[in-house]
Design a protein around this motif. Structure first.
Motif, PDB file in Angstrom:
ATOM      1  N   GLU A  20       0.836  -1.205   0.000  1.00  0.00           N
ATOM      2  CA  GLU A  20       0.000   0.000   0.000  1.00  0.00           C
ATOM      3  C   GLU A  20       0.871   1.255   0.000  1.00  0.00           C
ATOM      4  N   SER A  49      -4.599  -0.777  -2.965  1.00  0.00           N
ATOM      5  CA  SER A  49      -5.385   0.168  -2.171  1.00  0.00           C
ATOM      6  C   SER A  49      -6.194  -0.612  -1.151  1.00  0.00           C
ATOM      7  N   THR A  52      -9.552  -0.349   1.278  1.00  0.00           N
ATOM      8  CA  THR A  52     -10.807   0.357   1.508  1.00  0.00           C
ATOM      9  C   THR A  52     -11.438  -0.166   2.782  1.00  0.00           C
ATOM     10  N   THR A  85      -3.831  -1.387  -7.583  1.00  0.00           N
ATOM     11  CA  THR A  85      -4.023  -0.064  -8.163  1.00  0.00           C
ATOM     12  C   THR A  85      -3.765  -0.115  -9.669  1.00  0.00           C
TER      13      THR A  85
END
Length: 126
Positions: free
Chosen positions: A66, A72, A74, A88
């Motif tokens: 990350e 990513s 969430t 990503t």
């Protein structure tokens, strides 16, 4: 103004490749990236999908990926909180590399001896 030679402007590809390799170095990063290249995963799903990885090591590897902008994370405001990981757009650029590795493995994988894993969580698959 002083003219620079081409040597001054050349990129040291060895150093650049070392930086690229460092992004994916680590026992589990390539496997994590390969899984995330296929779909979005939750933490527990990743842990189950990777026999031998510990919760701590998965957390460390995910945080590094990350931080490097390759995945990513969430967080959904639910009880209990749900966290999903996905690669990503930058990491999607590695897709052709993953496909090439898959093709190479299909051709040569059977010639590679199987090595037992001596560390980490044991697989529940018999």
């Amino acid at each position: 103004m002083e003219m620079k030679t081409m040597v001054d402007e050349e990129i040291n590809m060895h150093e650049e490749m070392r930086r690229a390799f460092a992004l994916l170095s680590g026992k589990w990063k390539l496997e994590i990236m390969w899984l995330l290249n296929q779909r979005v995963y939750r933490f527990g799903e990743l842990r189950k999908a990777i026999p031998g990885i510990t919760q701590h090591m998965l957390t460390v590897q995910l945080r590094e990926l990350e931080a490097d902008g390759l995945l990513s994370r969430t967080i959904f405001a639910e009880v209990p909180p749900r966290v999903e990981y996905e690669i990503t757009q930058k990491a999607r650029g590695l897709g052709p590399t993953m496909e090439a590795l898959t093709a190479w493995w299909r051709e040569y994988g059977k010639s590679v001896p199987i090595k037992p894993s001596a560390r980490g969580r044991k697989s529940k698959i018999a």
